[in-house]
Design an enzyme around this catalytic site. Structure first.
Site, PDB file in Angstrom:
ATOM      1  CG  LEU A  42      47.457  44.080  42.709  1.00 40.00           C
ATOM      2  CD1 LEU A  42      48.894  43.548  42.070  1.00 40.00           C
ATOM      3  CD2 LEU A  42      46.604  44.021  41.365  1.00 40.00           C
ATOM      4  N   GLY A  74      48.194  38.030  50.599  1.00 36.11           N
ATOM      5  CA  GLY A  74      48.844  36.765  50.407  1.00 36.11           C
ATOM      6  C   GLY A  74      49.003  36.269  51.879  1.00 36.11           C
ATOM      7  CB  SER A 126      48.143  43.837  51.637  1.00 40.10           C
ATOM      8  OG  SER A 126      47.687  43.618  52.800  1.00 40.10           O
ATOM      9  CG  ASP A 135      51.502  28.378  50.587  1.00 38.51           C
ATOM     10  OD1 ASP A 135      50.783  27.177  50.656  1.00 38.51           O
ATOM     11  OD2 ASP A 135      51.231  29.477  50.825  1.00 38.51           O
TER      12      ASP A 135
END
Ligand SMILES: *[C@@H]1O[C@H](CO)[C@@H](O)[C@H](O)[C@H]1NC(C)=O
Ligand SMILES: *[C@@H]1O[C@H](CO)[C@@H](O)[C@H](O)[C@H]1NC(C)=O
Ligand SMILES: *[C@@H]1O[C@H](CO)[C@@H](O)[C@H](O)[C@H]1NC(C)=O
Ligand SMILES: *[C@@H]1O[C@H](CO)[C@@H](O)[C@H](O)[C@H]1NC(C)=O
Ligand SMILES: *[C@@H]1O[C@H](CO)[C@@H](O)[C@H](O)[C@H]1NC(C)=O
Ligand SMILES: *[C@@H]1O[C@H](CO)[C@@H](O)[C@H](O)[C@H]1NC(C)=O
Ligand SMILES: *[C@@H]1O[C@H](CO)[C@@H](O)[C@H](O)[C@H]1NC(C)=O
Ligand SMILES: *[C@@H]1O[C@H](CO)[C@@H](O)[C@H](O)[C@H]1NC(C)=O
Ligand SMILES: *[C@@H]1O[C@H](CO)[C@@H](O)[C@H](O)[C@H]1NC(C)=O
Ligand SMILES: *[C@@H]1O[C@H](CO)[C@@H](O)[C@H](O)[C@H]1NC(C)=O
Length: 825
Positions: free
Chosen positions: A520, A523, A527, A639
């Site tokens: 998908l 990040g 993954s 974040d």
């Protein structure tokens, strides 16, 4: 009332309560359809006697017989008994479907059972009174003279004494025992108390309790003081006079914690049911949901989910038993501890020489267990070394063990001195290196025993040989069986994900993701792959890569923290996998992907409507407020950016990746020393001061501007003077032309301008001046006005910071930088 009248009433009552109902002598079959026609109401001056025919169970091991008094469609109340039916309780039972096996969900006299010929009477004065066969008063509602008009067993299973005005004078829901039924509320101050055992339904005073507090749902054991083994991490920070409570709804257990209008409260999912169900606190400390499924009551999930299952249940191995992978053993040697019952190791261990506490500490010593831990750790003393911790325990007679948790140096550990010891567990699940020193009594004269051992040696040796051989064979069989059972339990676990994150095996996740084919995205820490569980739930699986040794150890502890946090605006962590070097996180799948795809206007044919954008901003604010203000430990996301905001099918926004930044921090002893996050969203204090939750407020401000303006905060395709959204924003603000920034939603000008002001507040240079997220929510919801005389010179211009970052060489930053870099290179 004369004895004669009493007699008449009894007779009438027996006549009425049993005449209508067919009583099958041997079968426990109650045609449900015929219950609904019955009136669940009793008038004053009615009495029932516990004798005559009863419904007997052939199969049910728990409930042997009932003598119903009042019927509703799902509930009935009356006398019930279990086992050999020597004693009875006056209780409310929940009925199943067509063929009903009633289950007791409330009882009046669980600690004081009555015998055959006991009587229940609703007196003419409005008191509901239970007397044993000999007339002894056992229980009463004490409602005489309170204008009670009658007794009603409601549709929800609540036994109510109502007044002539139909108001509630007394109700069984106010006096919960060990169960909750749908619609029932558990208010703070009330608690569920477990029964002593499967067959003894007395409330277990030193046993398990579940209660609501303004910190969430709490499960604890013992009374001296209670030790908490399960708690939702939720701190009600708001001042509110309203009590917290939990409500059992169809599909969830909803927690209302210091109810406050702007916060969606927390709910623990329970599978929805269109058949009767109830929640029961078991004598083993589980809070299970039971559901009527066709022909029987099945367990349908457990609200209390603990990471280190099964070992973190406080009585899994009884008192002093040590749990390792579900197996129980006793501490030390046979000279220290013996099993209470050799054939049932889970009943626990007893000290061979009992602790006595009637003199100085001179006769106490310790049995040290390295790498063992306890389900609760609430430090009594901090910054202490292990010897001082043990000394502190020797000095206090009520201390039963010195539990020590190592800090970064041997001298700055934490010390917990419990006054009761339930099950211990091996340390495999916790991040901390801890040890338990159990206080033991020094035996008065040891030499006698020594002699015995010597003389008995040879005989004991032979016997022991035979014994050992059979024991080993037995063990092999036991372990083999146990293994099988554990596997089954794990299997089961996957089917009933509720409340706490499940532990998956790597193989499970390989299957769920079809061997990680459908990626998908990528990040910050690894993954993400799409997958689906056996029950069809779609999931997103994140594989963390490159995490260090310490993090691996803290991973499970961290997941436990994150996994307990539930909020509609936070992506749910469904489970995790920690196997060998693999660390994976399993999240709920969000079908509309991340926010960045939707707001940067050029990347989407039809930009998101204003109403959706407004809702998304509020959603993000609520998620952040929850992390910052409502959790037990403050969680700083670190974040926040559109890539980490995910949208579900209805465009509800949920924050993803929360807590992971904090997870990374564990190896820096809790202080953020390495730069995290994404340039462009970083607050100025990253370069100097202590990092607080206000860094998230800053990032939130950036994201709000991006949502409003439909562009990235740094856009290289724009002319030089427009590339940096924040400097452009500042300039436009000074010119009083803020709406120039908005291309597609000009018609909502007033609202947009107000939101821009909120963003400006969040973007202030001085972190102390930035509002907290709950304040932002109040402004967004219109409860408070936005401050209008704002000086835009307070704003920080982000590209200055980005440039600075480029100059400072932060070791390791590159590996942490997420895939999308917004700043110039
Ligand atoms: C209800 O009772 C009647 C007789 O009283 C009986 O004929 C009928 O079968 C019962 N209904 C059910 C569903 O058992
Ligand atoms: C209870 O009293 C009401 C009104 O007084 C009456 O209609 C009803 O039949 C009574 N119920 C019983 C079970 O006696
Ligand atoms: C009894 O409870 C039901 C709800 O289950 C309610 O509808 C009814 O009005 C109550 N009856 C009386 C007399 O209070
Ligand atoms: C049930 O447990 C209670 C409390 O421990 C005890 O007092 C009582 O005797 C027990 N009852 C039976 C039948 O064992
Ligand atoms: C619970 O919700 C489900 C799904 O909405 C529904 O089918 C069921 O009838 C509900 N059960 C009750 C008791 O209301
Ligand atoms: C000390 O405690 C033990 C057991 O608790 C008891 O048998 C003994 O009588 C006590 N001695 C004194 C002096 O209190
Ligand atoms: C308690 O300890 C003191 C000194 O530590 C001693 O003199 C006394 O005899 C002890 N009493 C008992 C009952 O053991
Ligand atoms: C001894 O320990 C108990 C329970 O841990 C505590 O309540 C008590 O205050 C302690 N006593 C002293 C003198 O420290
Ligand atoms: C825990 O720490 C102590 C002291 O640092 C050390 O002696 C012990 O071996 C450690 N145990 C483990 C399992 O790391
Ligand atoms: C325990 O304490 C008592 C009294 O202080 C003393 O008489 C006895 O010898 C002690 N026992 C041991 C094993 O130290």
């Amino acid at each position: 009332m004369s004895p004669f009248l009493n007699f008449i009433f009894f007779t009438i009552a027996i006549f009425f309560s049993f005449q209508f109902h067919p009583i099958s002598s041997q079968q426990f079959v109650i045609p449900n359809a015929n219950f609904s026609g019955n009136n669940p109401i009793a008038n004053l001056s009615t009495a029932w006697i516990n004798s005559g025919s009863e419904y007997r169970s052939q199969t049910s091991t728990e409930l042997s017989a009932i003598r119903p008094i009042l019927f509703g469609s799902t509930y009935a109340c009356g006398f019930s008994c279990n086992g050999n039916c020597e004693t009875y309780l006056f209780s409310v039972f929940i009925l199943g479907g067509d063929v009903s096996f009633p289950q007791v969900v409330w009882s009046a006299n669980r600690n004081n059972p009555v015998r055959v010929s006991a009587t229940l009477e609703l007196t003419s004065k409005g008191d509901l009174v239970l007397r044993d066969y000999d007339g002894r008063l056992v229980w009463s509602t004490n409602t005489a003279g309170m204008s009670v008009a009658g007794l009603n067993l409601t549709e929800l299973g609540n036994l109510v004494l109502f007044s002539a005005e139909n108001s509630v004078v007394w109700q069984s829901f106010d006096h919960p025992t060990d169960a909750l039924v749908p619609g029932q509320i558990l208010v703070s101050g009330k608690k569920l108390t477990s029964s002593v055992s499967r067959t003894n339904w007395s409330s277990d005073e030193g046993g398990f309790t579940v209660s609501m507090t303004n910190k969430g749902l709490i499960a604890s054991i013992g009374s001296d003081p209670p030790e908490v083994y399960y708690q939702n991490l939720y701190e009600g920070t708001k001042q509110s006079k309203e009590a917290s409570y939990a409500k059992f709804e169809n599909g969830s257990l909803d927690l209302y914690i210091n109810p406050y209008p702007t916060y969606p409260d927390m709910s623990i999912p329970i599978s929805q049911a269109n058949s009767p169900q109830y929640i029961k606190l078991g004598f083993d400390g589980h809070l299970r949901v039971f559901k009527w499924e066709g022909r029987q009551w099945n367990e349908n999930g457990d609200i209390i989910k603990l990471i280190a299952e099964p070992c973190s249940y406080p009585m899994i191995c009884g008192k002093y038993g040590i749990c390792s992978d579900g197996q129980c053993s006793c501490p030390g040697t046979l000279e220290n501890f013996r099993r209470i019952n050799d054939r049932q190791p889970n009943l626990g261990c007893s000290q061979v020489v009992p602790l006595t506490c009637n003199n100085s500490s001179s006769n106490h010593s310790f049995l040290d267990l390295e790498d063992v831990t306890y389900f609760v750790f609430e430090p009594d003393i901090s910054d202490i070394d292990m010897n001082s911790c043990k000394e502190a325990c020797l000095k206090n007679c009520s201390c039963k063990a010195a539990i020590f948790r190592y800090g970064s140096h041997p001298s700055n550990g934490d010390c917990y001195l419990p006054s009761q010891i339930f099950s211990l567990m091996n340390n495999e699940y916790t991040y901390y290196n801890s040890s338990v020193s159990i206080k033991i009594q020094i035996a008065p004269n040891e030499d006698k025993e020594e002699k015995m051992k010597v003389s008995l040696g040879p005989i004991v040796g032979t016997l022991a040989g035979i014994f050992c051989a059979s024991l080993i064979i037995g063990m092999i069989i036991f372990v083999w069986r146990r293994k099988k059972k554990v596997e089954e339990i794990e299997e089961h676990y996957l089917d009933h994900v509720s409340g706490m994150p499940a532990r998956f095996s790597y193989q499970d996740l390989e299957i769920a993701t079809n061997f990680f084919v459908n990626k998908l995205g990528e990040g910050g820490f690894g993954s993400i792959f799409e997958g689906s569980l056996k029950d069809g739930t779609r999931i997103a699986v994140k594989c963390l890569d490159g995490i260090g040794h310490m993090i691996k150890k803290s991973f499970v502890a961290e997941v436990e923290t994150i996994g307990r946090i539930h909020h509609v605006n936070l992506v749910r962590l469904i489970g995790f996998c920690a196997e060998k070097s693999n660390r994976l996180l399993v999240y709920e799948y969000m079908c509309n992907g991340s926010l960045d795809k939707w707001i940067y206007s050029r990347s989407q044919e039809t930009p998101l409507e204003w109403s959706f954008r407004r809702k998304i901003i509020l959603d993000i604010a609520k998620g952040l407020a929850y992390l910052h203000e409502d959790c037990w430990q403050k969680i700083i996301h670190l974040d926040i950016k559109p890539q980490n905001i995910l949208l579900d099918e209805n465009y509800n926004a949920k924050i993803a990746d929360f807590g992971l930044s904090k997870l990374i921090d564990r190896n820096q002893s809790g202080v953020v020393t390495t730069m995290r996050g994404t340039p462009g969203y970083l607050a100025p204090e990253w370069l100097s001061a202590v990092i607080t939750e206000k860094v998230d407020v800053y990032s939130f401000g950036v994201v709000v501007l991006e949502i409003l303006c439909g562009r990235k905060n740094f856009d290289q395709s724009k002319p030089e003077e427009e590339r940096h959204l924040l400097s452009l924003f500042k300039r436009k603000a000074e010119e009083g032309r803020l709406l120039d920034l908005v291309e597609d939603m000009q018609c909502n000008g007033a609202e947009i301008e107000e939101m821009m002001q909120i963003a400006a507040l969040c973007l202030q240079n001085d972190c102390a001046k930035r509002p907290c997220m709950s304040m932002v929510i109040r402004v967004l919801e219109g409860v408070r006005d936005v401050q209008t005389d704002f000086d835009y010179n307070n704003l920080l211009i982000s590209h200055n910071l980005i440039n600075t970052i480029q100059q400072v060489d932060y070791q390791g930053v590159t590996s942490l930088l997420p895939s999308v870099l917004s700043g110039p290179r």
